[in-house]
Design an enzyme around this catalytic site. Structure first.
Site, mmCIF file in Angstrom:
data_model
loop_
_atom_site.group_PDB
_atom_site.id
_atom_site.type_symbol
_atom_site.label_atom_id
_atom_site.label_comp_id
_atom_site.label_asym_id
_atom_site.label_seq_id
_atom_site.Cartn_x
_atom_site.Cartn_y
_atom_site.Cartn_z
ATOM 1 N N ALA A 1 0.802 -1.222 0.000
ATOM 2 C CA ALA A 1 0.000 0.000 0.000
ATOM 3 C C ALA A 1 0.833 1.270 0.000
ATOM 4 O O ALA A 1 1.867 1.352 0.642
ATOM 5 C CB ALA A 1 -0.942 0.034 1.183
ATOM 6 N N THR A 2 0.311 2.224 -0.728
ATOM 7 C CA THR A 2 1.124 3.369 -1.099
ATOM 8 C C THR A 2 0.307 4.269 -1.991
ATOM 9 O O THR A 2 -0.665 3.846 -2.579
ATOM 10 C CB THR A 2 2.304 2.846 -1.962
ATOM 11 O OG1 THR A 2 3.279 2.326 -1.120
ATOM 12 C CG2 THR A 2 2.893 3.883 -2.854
#
Lengths: 279, 257
Positions: free
Chosen positions: B33-34
């Site tokens: 996640a990013t």
């Protein structure tokens, strides 16, 4: 016929003689510390003699281009595998010299049925701080030396010592700004180049390896003046081109190596010397 | 053989393996996640990324740098499994250096792109197993063509060139729409923005992503945490200092209440 120890020693002696001969026409290499890092300088005809090995390590060489290339590749391979598997700070000049170069060169030199490496190599390593800068040189027989502040390659040990003697006679050269450092290195280079020319001219009369320079080593007054040194450089650049690389302590990114282009180098040279490629 | 200047091949000869499939063990949350984005502005490419790394609903780390410099003229922004992504960057950085030093010339921009796709392809088994999916954005300056370029990839290694901008990561759907809107109907197209305005856009976009995606970290002023913003121009990669980000954020992103 080489099974007998005496024959073997004789063969190695012949080999030394043969190899000494190979370097007499080569261009010396000078490496010295300066205010912002390390600079290395030589004059070459055609093939370059100064190379980037790793983030903080540069190589200068004398000798046969094919041999130099072979050893350069093995150093690059060793340095990058090590830098990848461990870390870039674990790639050091000392280890490259002791485990990468020295055993291979010594073995090739002593295996008298095979061809030796016709090379002399100088490794310059930029430390994180100036006192950690390190220079390493290796001879064609595999003997290597470490030094601080400067190192040089020349046809004989005497030539190398002469170049160092010149640098030592320039107080504070390791803190000099780039322009001044280039001039000092050029002069040191000229000292080596002249000493080499003198010893090969004298070879006819004298015993090889005991050139006249030997007898005068240690006497600072015999060093030629700056004007005649620069005149020699001026004459050299008509047939060879100058090569200069830097390891810059404050350079951007992790690779500190930078080769000076002919424009930039031209701007740093003392007046009257140009980098225009020889006709 | 090392003579070809192929570092990855050399590593393989040494027994190195990249992208081995390992079945994800049940119950193990792999950090992912990013939000990362790259956009072309007046002088080159801006690449930015938030700084949060999460595993499931846990925040692992809030100071991650996901915009990684590979050499003086290229960066890879990473979304996906950090372990694989960092390893990819390490392999790429060493490959480019090794090529330059052995061959005595820079690897071409196309060559660099190929190297990225090749690694992603090697990584397919791990990506499919669920333990090593990486979806990077690669940006750099192509000296041959005198232009900054952006490429994005899928997890299988397909390469796409982005004309104006590229986004990746869990927060990217939010800002993709904003980018399209801004670029098409905003006061001026993104490609004509000067440096500071492009940076402001990046800060606003990442703050928006953080608003709607719990796995994206926005700006944390208490801790003085700002996203990572890097600019690539002909002169090379430059990192925007936190001080400048803080100033721009307070000036143009915060709305006075």
């Amino acid at each position: 016929m080489y099974e007998e120890p005496y024959r073997w020693i004789e063969a190695v002696g012949n080999r030394r003689h043969y190899l000494d001969e190979q370097f007499t026409k080569g261009a010396p290499v000078v490496a010295s510390a300066y205010a912002d890092g390390i600079l290395m300088l030589t004059a070459s005809r055609g093939t370059p003699k100064l190379y980037e090995i790793y983030d903080r390590i540069a190589l200068g060489g004398m000798g046969h281009p094919a041999d130099l290339e072979k050893l350069r590749f093995s150093l690059l391979e060793m340095a990058h595998i090590e830098g990848f598997n461990r870390s870039p700070s674990d790639v050091t000049g000392a280890r490259l010299m002791k485990y990468g170069l020295a055993p291979a060169i010594k073995q090739a030199f002593e295996e008298i049925y095979k061809a030796p490496f016709i090379v002399k190599i100088l490794l310059a390593e930029l430390g994180t701080r100036p006192e950690r800068d390190l220079f390493l040189t290796i001879n064609y027989d595999g003997t290597f030396e470490e030094s601080r502040r400067w190192a040089s390659l020349g046809a004989t040990a005497t030539v190398q010592a002469q170049m160092g003697r010149y640098l030592d006679s320039q107080p504070g050269f390791e803190q000099a700004p780039l322009k001044q450092a280039v001039e000092t290195a050029l002069c040191a280079w000229a000292v080596g180049s002249l000493a080499q020319a003198a010893s090969s001219a004298a070879e006819g009369e004298e015993t090889p390896g005991l050139a006249p320079a030997d007898t005068t080593a240690g006497d600072a007054s015999t060093l030629p003046g700056k004007d005649s040194l620069l005149a020699h450089v001026r004459q050299t650049v008509t047939e060879k081109s100058l090569e200069c690389i830097l390891l810059e302590r404050n350079g951007p990114g992790s690779s500190k190596y930078r080769a000076l282009g002919s424009d930039e180098l031209g701007g740093l040279l003392p007046s009257g010397i140009s980098t225009a490629s020889p006709a | 053989m090392g003579m070809q200047g192929d570092f990855f091949q050399l590593l393989k000869e040494q027994g190195y393996q990249f992208g081995n499939p390992v079945a994800a063990a049940a119950g193990i949350e792999v950090p992912t996640a990013t939000t990362i984005l790259a956009l072309k502005y007046r002088d080159g490419v801006l690449v930015a990324g938030d700084r949060r790394a999460t595993a499931g609903n846990m925040v692992m780390y809030d100071r991650t740098d996901k915009v990684l410099e590979i050499d003086r003229h290229s960066v890879m922004a990473i979304a996906g499994v950090p372990a694989t992504a960092y390893e990819m960057v390490r392999v790429l950085a060493h490959s480019f250096k090794y090529y330059r030093r052995t061959q005595l010339q820079e690897l071409s921009f196309e060559g660099k792109l190929r190297a990225v796709s090749k690694l992603l392809k090697e990584n397919v088994p791990a990506a499919l197993a669920g333990t090593g999916a990486v979806v990077p954005v690669f940006a750099g300056y192509d000296h041959e063509q005198g232009a900054a370029k952006i490429y994005f990839y899928d997890i299988l290694g397909a390469e796409f060139e982005a004309v104006e901008y590229a986004v990746s990561g869990s927060g990217s759907p939010t800002i993709r729409g904003i980018l399209h809107y801004q670029n098409t109907w905003g006061p001026q197209p993104l490609a004509s923005l000067p440096e500071e305005q492009a940076t402001v856009q990046a800060l606003r976009l990442l703050s928006s992503a953080a608003e709607f995606d719990s796995a994206t970290g926005g700006v944390n002023r208490e801790l003085n945490l700002y996203p990572v913003v890097k600019l690539i121009t002909e002169a090379g990669v430059r990192v925007i200092a936190d001080g400048d980000l803080k100033r721009l954020y307070e000036q143009d992103v915060l709305r006075a209440r």
